[in-house]
Scaffold this motif. Structure first.
Motif, short mmCIF file in Angstrom:
data_model
loop_
_atom_site.label_atom_id
_atom_site.label_comp_id
_atom_site.label_asym_id
_atom_site.label_seq_id
_atom_site.Cartn_x
_atom_site.Cartn_y
_atom_site.Cartn_z
N THR A 183 -42.12 48.84 93.55
CA THR A 183 -43.24 49.67 93.11
C THR A 183 -44.21 48.84 92.28
O THR A 183 -45.44 48.96 92.44
N GLU B 270 -50.48 44.80 94.15
CA GLU B 270 -51.27 44.56 95.36
C GLU B 270 -52.39 45.58 95.49
O GLU B 270 -53.53 45.24 95.85
N ALA B 271 -52.09 46.83 95.18
CA ALA B 271 -53.11 47.87 95.27
C ALA B 271 -54.22 47.61 94.25
O ALA B 271 -55.41 47.78 94.55
N LYS C 4 -44.67 45.63 92.50
CA LYS C 4 -45.35 44.71 93.41
C LYS C 4 -46.45 45.44 94.19
O LYS C 4 -47.57 44.94 94.31
N GLU C 5 -46.14 46.63 94.70
CA GLU C 5 -47.13 47.40 95.44
C GLU C 5 -48.29 47.81 94.54
O GLU C 5 -49.45 47.80 94.96
#
Length: 103
Positions: free
Chosen positions: A86, A92-93, A88-89
């Motif tokens: 989560t 990235e977002a 990491k995402e």
């Protein structure tokens, strides 16, 4: 003479009655002793069975405890992986949004 025979007969009958009464008492005492012995034997068997059940319950509880610990360890590892994924995402977002805003 008749009186002597009657007296002897009465003494014999009373002796026989007393002996029979004593025999009945002995039978009763034997029955009581047998009942007590059976009760003690049953008590020992129940105690032995209860100990066996207690030991098996303890083993089962230990197995359940081990299973719970393993489950908790897996949940902890899964939670850490989910948190990292989560995070990491989200990073990235955030970068994607920043790129789009900058353009």
């Amino acid at each position: 003479m008749k009186k002597v025979f009657v007296l002897a007969a009465l003494i014999g009958l009373s002796s026989a009655a007393f002996a029979q009464q004593d025999d009945s008492k002995t039978k009763t005492e034997k029955a009581v002793d047998n009942t007590k012995a059976a009760g003690k034997k049953a008590g020992k068997e129940i105690k032995k069975d209860a100990k066996f059940v207690g030991d098996k319950t303890k083993e089962g509880a230990e197995a359940v405890g081990d299973g719970v610990e393993k489950g908790a360890d897996k949940v902890e590892k899964g939670t850490k992986k989910a948190y990292k994924a989560t995070k990491k995402e989200a990073k990235e977002a955030k970068e994607d949004i920043k790129e789009k805003v900058d353009k």
